[in-house]
Design an enzyme around this catalytic site. Structure first.
Site, PDB file in Angstrom:
ATOM      1  N   GLU A 177      63.470 -79.132  27.471  1.00  0.00           N
ATOM      2  CA  GLU A 177      62.390 -78.367  26.850  1.00  0.00           C
ATOM      3  C   GLU A 177      62.785 -78.181  25.403  1.00  0.00           C
ATOM      4  O   GLU A 177      63.666 -77.391  25.093  1.00  0.00           O
ATOM      5  CB  GLU A 177      62.228 -77.009  27.559  1.00  0.00           C
ATOM      6  CG  GLU A 177      61.779 -77.123  29.007  1.00  0.00           C
ATOM      7  CD  GLU A 177      60.369 -77.656  29.168  1.00  0.00           C
ATOM      8  OE1 GLU A 177      59.603 -77.638  28.190  1.00  0.00           O
ATOM      9  OE2 GLU A 177      60.032 -78.115  30.273  1.00  0.00           O
ATOM     10  N   ASN A 182      66.873 -68.065  21.657  1.00  0.00           N
ATOM     11  CA  ASN A 182      65.735 -67.152  21.491  1.00  0.00           C
ATOM     12  C   ASN A 182      65.338 -66.395  22.764  1.00  0.00           C
ATOM     13  O   ASN A 182      64.817 -65.289  22.682  1.00  0.00           O
ATOM     14  CB  ASN A 182      64.534 -67.867  20.857  1.00  0.00           C
ATOM     15  CG  ASN A 182      64.025 -69.025  21.657  1.00  0.00           C
ATOM     16  OD1 ASN A 182      64.702 -69.507  22.565  1.00  0.00           O
ATOM     17  ND2 ASN A 182      62.839 -69.486  21.354  1.00  0.00           N
ATOM     18  N   CYS A 187      59.404 -71.163  20.913  1.00  0.00           N
ATOM     19  CA  CYS A 187      59.026 -72.576  20.983  1.00  0.00           C
ATOM     20  C   CYS A 187      57.510 -72.705  20.956  1.00  0.00           C
ATOM     21  O   CYS A 187      56.963 -73.625  20.357  1.00  0.00           O
ATOM     22  CB  CYS A 187      59.605 -73.221  22.228  1.00  0.00           C
ATOM     23  SG  CYS A 187      59.161 -72.373  23.740  1.00  0.00           S
TER      24      CYS A 187
HETATM   25  P1  NAP Z   1      69.812 -75.664  19.643  1.00  0.00           P
HETATM   26  O1  NAP Z   1      70.514 -75.516  18.354  1.00  0.00           O
HETATM   27  O2  NAP Z   1      69.347 -77.007  20.056  1.00  0.00           O
HETATM   28  O3  NAP Z   1      70.793 -75.041  20.743  1.00  0.00           O
HETATM   29  C1  NAP Z   1      70.405 -74.980  22.091  1.00  0.00           C
HETATM   30  C2  NAP Z   1      71.634 -74.937  22.960  1.00  0.00           C
HETATM   31  O4  NAP Z   1      72.358 -76.158  22.841  1.00  0.00           O
HETATM   32  C3  NAP Z   1      72.627 -73.828  22.601  1.00  0.00           C
HETATM   33  O5  NAP Z   1      73.143 -73.304  23.778  1.00  0.00           O
HETATM   34  C4  NAP Z   1      73.703 -74.594  21.833  1.00  0.00           C
HETATM   35  O6  NAP Z   1      74.943 -73.946  21.844  1.00  0.00           O
HETATM   36  C5  NAP Z   1      73.732 -75.869  22.613  1.00  0.00           C
HETATM   37  N1  NAP Z   1      74.343 -77.017  21.932  1.00  0.00           N
HETATM   38  C6  NAP Z   1      74.549 -77.225  20.615  1.00  0.00           C
HETATM   39  N2  NAP Z   1      75.116 -78.433  20.420  1.00  0.00           N
HETATM   40  C7  NAP Z   1      75.271 -79.002  21.640  1.00  0.00           C
HETATM   41  C8  NAP Z   1      75.791 -80.238  22.107  1.00  0.00           C
HETATM   42  N3  NAP Z   1      76.262 -81.162  21.291  1.00  0.00           N
HETATM   43  N4  NAP Z   1      75.774 -80.473  23.425  1.00  0.00           N
HETATM   44  C9  NAP Z   1      75.287 -79.562  24.300  1.00  0.00           C
HETATM   45  N5  NAP Z   1      74.784 -78.375  23.919  1.00  0.00           N
HETATM   46  C10 NAP Z   1      74.772 -78.098  22.605  1.00  0.00           C
HETATM   47  O7  NAP Z   1      68.515 -74.712  19.698  1.00  0.00           O
HETATM   48  P2  NAP Z   1      68.406 -73.192  19.300  1.00  0.00           P
HETATM   49  O8  NAP Z   1      68.522 -73.051  17.822  1.00  0.00           O
HETATM   50  O9  NAP Z   1      69.285 -72.367  20.174  1.00  0.00           O
HETATM   51  O10 NAP Z   1      66.887 -72.873  19.760  1.00  0.00           O
HETATM   52  C11 NAP Z   1      65.797 -73.173  18.948  1.00  0.00           C
HETATM   53  C12 NAP Z   1      65.105 -74.441  19.387  1.00  0.00           C
HETATM   54  O11 NAP Z   1      64.826 -74.368  20.772  1.00  0.00           O
HETATM   55  C13 NAP Z   1      63.771 -74.624  18.711  1.00  0.00           C
HETATM   56  O12 NAP Z   1      63.617 -75.962  18.339  1.00  0.00           O
HETATM   57  C14 NAP Z   1      62.768 -74.260  19.792  1.00  0.00           C
HETATM   58  O13 NAP Z   1      61.493 -74.819  19.618  1.00  0.00           O
HETATM   59  C15 NAP Z   1      63.463 -74.733  21.005  1.00  0.00           C
HETATM   60  N6  NAP Z   1      62.964 -74.056  22.197  1.00  0.00           N
HETATM   61  C16 NAP Z   1      62.217 -74.780  23.081  1.00  0.00           C
HETATM   62  C17 NAP Z   1      61.711 -74.168  24.213  1.00  0.00           C
HETATM   63  C18 NAP Z   1      60.903 -74.947  25.195  1.00  0.00           C
HETATM   64  O14 NAP Z   1      60.823 -74.501  26.338  1.00  0.00           O
HETATM   65  N7  NAP Z   1      60.305 -76.060  24.835  1.00  0.00           N
HETATM   66  C19 NAP Z   1      61.947 -72.819  24.456  1.00  0.00           C
HETATM   67  C20 NAP Z   1      62.712 -72.116  23.528  1.00  0.00           C
HETATM   68  C21 NAP Z   1      63.225 -72.753  22.399  1.00  0.00           C
HETATM   69  P3  NAP Z   1      75.499 -73.175  20.541  1.00  0.00           P
HETATM   70  O15 NAP Z   1      74.611 -71.999  20.368  1.00  0.00           O
HETATM   71  O16 NAP Z   1      76.877 -72.812  20.915  1.00  0.00           O
HETATM   72  O17 NAP Z   1      75.415 -74.127  19.400  1.00  0.00           O
END
Ligand code: NAP
Length: 538
Positions: free
Chosen positions: A306, A211, A340
């Site tokens: 995060e 995002n 988030c």
């Molecule tokens: P995600 O599915 O958890 O993916 C995040 C990152 O992890 C991506 O780069 C993804 O790569 C990678 N990834 C996937 N599987 C992995 C594994 N087994 N080992 C290591 N890395 C792996 O999250 P998202 O859909 O991108 O983002 C949405 C989430 O992020 C929401 O829950 C949101 O609340 C949270 N978020 C939190 C914050 C905060 O600061 N608290 C800020 C922004 C977003 P791929 O894309 O290649 O799968």
């Protein structure tokens, strides 16, 4: 004649983004004839970015060079709005990860010996290059994550500012240490002088989410580098091309070979290999539940996690309801709720609920829905699976009797903004993070009920409270089990130097420039032992 040959091929959509950027730039300069600036704006993968592309597949970055993976495979990046393949990136192999880690380990050793002011100078240079090239990077954000054009530009500029701020903060806080004297602890004479300083951890692995791929990547890269670490970036697949462009700006700034690398490929395929790699000394991850499983598997290294949130907005009877309504719109529906810190549940005292819901409904009706290139407020959510998940939450609420303030409408990944009133705790949407333009309203009888709902969540990222009574606001803030509480404003991650952290399943550690630099360093102490006590001026 406005366009030269390379530009003739551009789609109208690209032109409208380019025109938007140029007009913005022209306005900032007070220049009314913006057409002269069009030639300055190169598009993704062109101009200074041609090196990062091999045919129609973007390369990965290793050892200071752009490379094609030996896997011979690529990963498609689907444009959320068109649902067609927009870009392709390399599917890197485990051997390529090993090589990158090896380079990162050796490059870090000399980087740690590079004077702090020189590290800062390079970061400032990268920030300037990034900001100068906001157009192609913003274009990639529009195409791979359907972020509205204007917000995409803001993300790149904000990222440049973050890098510069981090360079300045690093120079200040890393240039300071502590000096301790032994005689302050009982039983000791002044025979020991203790000097403390902050030293780098080694190799930092950075994994941002889709995002804010650029901003959340640089929020890891800049603190890691200023502190003397090397950096391996694994960008999100949706967002990878924006990240590759951003990394090229660091390359052009002249950072040493091997210090920064960018490995592309699906997280589900190379993620475990990266996060469990023995060369990694720190993981800075932002994303969803994946972060919880990484935390369980990672070795004995510092983690900055995060993760998700279910930020509650508690509305008291004395709140300024117009202010609340605008904040619910901004907090709940910006970037189609894919933030988030989006407002993810409204907890409003019953006596003012009707009035508030009417005000929010009126504002929802004004939200524009459509392509990110046209700066619509609501754009397609990132993927079909994400849209299906959101729809599942909506249907569950429908089956259990929630009031739909608008008709539910979806076309492909585009979901129209939806306010769900009279949501009850037995509905999934009362607890789960939709990450889409759907917002539940729970009517509460008391403030305690609101606080209890907020604290019963497994998340604890942020929350907000609206009231004119600052004393009540402080008490409520203290009672909410979240990393941050905003009083009379929607939750937000910025400004980027504020501390930012989640409790419970929302994370480990704290972000914000200073906290990130501190997290990516360790204390080192040197103790000078004197043969006899020495008291200054004694
Ligand atoms: P995600 O599915 O958890 O993916 C995040 C990152 O992890 C991506 O780069 C993804 O790569 C990678 N990834 C996937 N599987 C992995 C594994 N087994 N080992 C290591 N890395 C792996 O999250 P998202 O859909 O991108 O983002 C949405 C989430 O992020 C929401 O829950 C949101 O609340 C949270 N978020 C939190 C914050 C905060 O600061 N608290 C800020 C922004 C977003 P791929 O894309 O290649 O799968």
């Amino acid at each position: 004649m406005l366009f030269t040959a390379p530009f003739v091929k551009l789609s109208l959509i690209n032109l409208s983004l380019s025109h938007f950027l140029n007009t913005q730039e022209a306005r900032q300069r007070g220049d009314s004839s913006s057409s002269s600036l069009i030639f300055k704006t190169s598009m993704a993968g062109t101009g200074i970015f041609t090196d990062i592309l091999d045919g129609d597949v973007y390369k990965y970055y290793s050892d200071g060079e752009w490379k094609t993976s030996s896997s011979g495979k690529s990963v498609a990046i689907i444009n959320p709005a068109t649902r067609k393949t927009q870009y392709k990136v390399q599917a890197c192999t485990q051997e390529e990860v090993n090589k990158v880690m090896e380079m990162a380990k050796s490059a870090q050793k000399s980087w740690a010996k590079t004077p702090l002011w020189k590290r800062a100078e390079l970061l400032h240079k990268a920030a300037a290059i990034l900001k100068d090239n906001k157009a192609p990077i913003a274009e990639s954000l529009v195409k791979e994550i359907a972020k509205p054009a204007k917000d995409s530009v803001t993300e790149v500029v904000r990222s440049g500012d973050l890098i510069s701020y981090c360079a300045e903060e690093g120079v200040r806080i890393l240039g300071e240490g502590k000096f301790l004297l032994s005689d302050s602890f009982p039983g000791n004479e002044r025979t020991k002088y203790c000097l403390t300083s902050k030293i780098p951890l080694g190799v930092v692995l950075a994994i941002p989410p889709f995002n804010y791929p650029v901003n959340l990547a640089v929020s890891k890269i800049a603190p890691a580098l200023i502190a003397g670490n090397s950096l391996v970036l694994k960008p999100p697949t949706q967002g990878a091309v924006s990240c590759l462009h951003m990394v090229h700006c660091f390359h052009l700034a002249g950072f040493p070979k091997g210090l920064i690398s960018c490995i592309t490929g699906k997280g589900s395929e190379i993620g475990d290999f990266l996060t469990m790699h023995p060369a990694v000394n720190c993981i800075s991850f932002t994303g969803g539940d994946t972060g919880i499983s990484i935390s369980k598997k990672a070795g004995m290294i510092p983690l900055q996690m995060e993760l998700g949130g279910k930020d509650a907005c508690i509305v008291l009877e004395d709140a300024d309801l117009d202010l609340v309504a605008s904040n619910i719109i901004k907090g709940g529906f910006s970037y189609s709720g894919q933030r988030c810190t989006a407002v993810k549940v409204v907890l409003v005292i019953k006596s003012v609920a009707d009035e508030l819901v009417e005000k929010v409904k009126a504002k929802v009706a004004k939200l524009t829905v459509g392509p990110p290139e046209e700066n619509c407020d609501i754009t397609a959510v990132v993927s079909e699976s994400s849209a299906n998940f959101i729809e599942g939450l909506v249907m569950d609420a429908k089956d259990k009797g929630a009031t739909f303030c608008q008709e539910y409408k979806r076309e492909g990944n585009l979901i129209w903004p939806l306010l769900l009133d009279n949501v009850r705790p037995d509905m999934r949407i009362a607890w789960e993070e939709p990450f889409g333009p759907v917002l539940p309203v729970l009517r509460i009888n008391s403030v305690e009920e609101g606080i209890n709902h907020c604290n019963a969540s497994n998340f604890g990222l942020q929350g907000c409270v609206f009231t004119k009574d600052i004393n009540k606001a402080i008490l409520i803030s203290d009672a909410m089990e979240t990393g941050t509480v905003q009083i009379n404003s929607a939750p937000a991650r910025g400004p980027d130097h504020f501390p930012f952290q989640g409790l419970k399943d929302s994370g480990i550690g704290s972000q914000g420039v200073t906290n990130s630099i501190n997290l990516m360093t360790k204390l080192k102490t040197t103790v000078i032992n004197l043969p006899t006590p020495s008291y200054s001026m004694g």
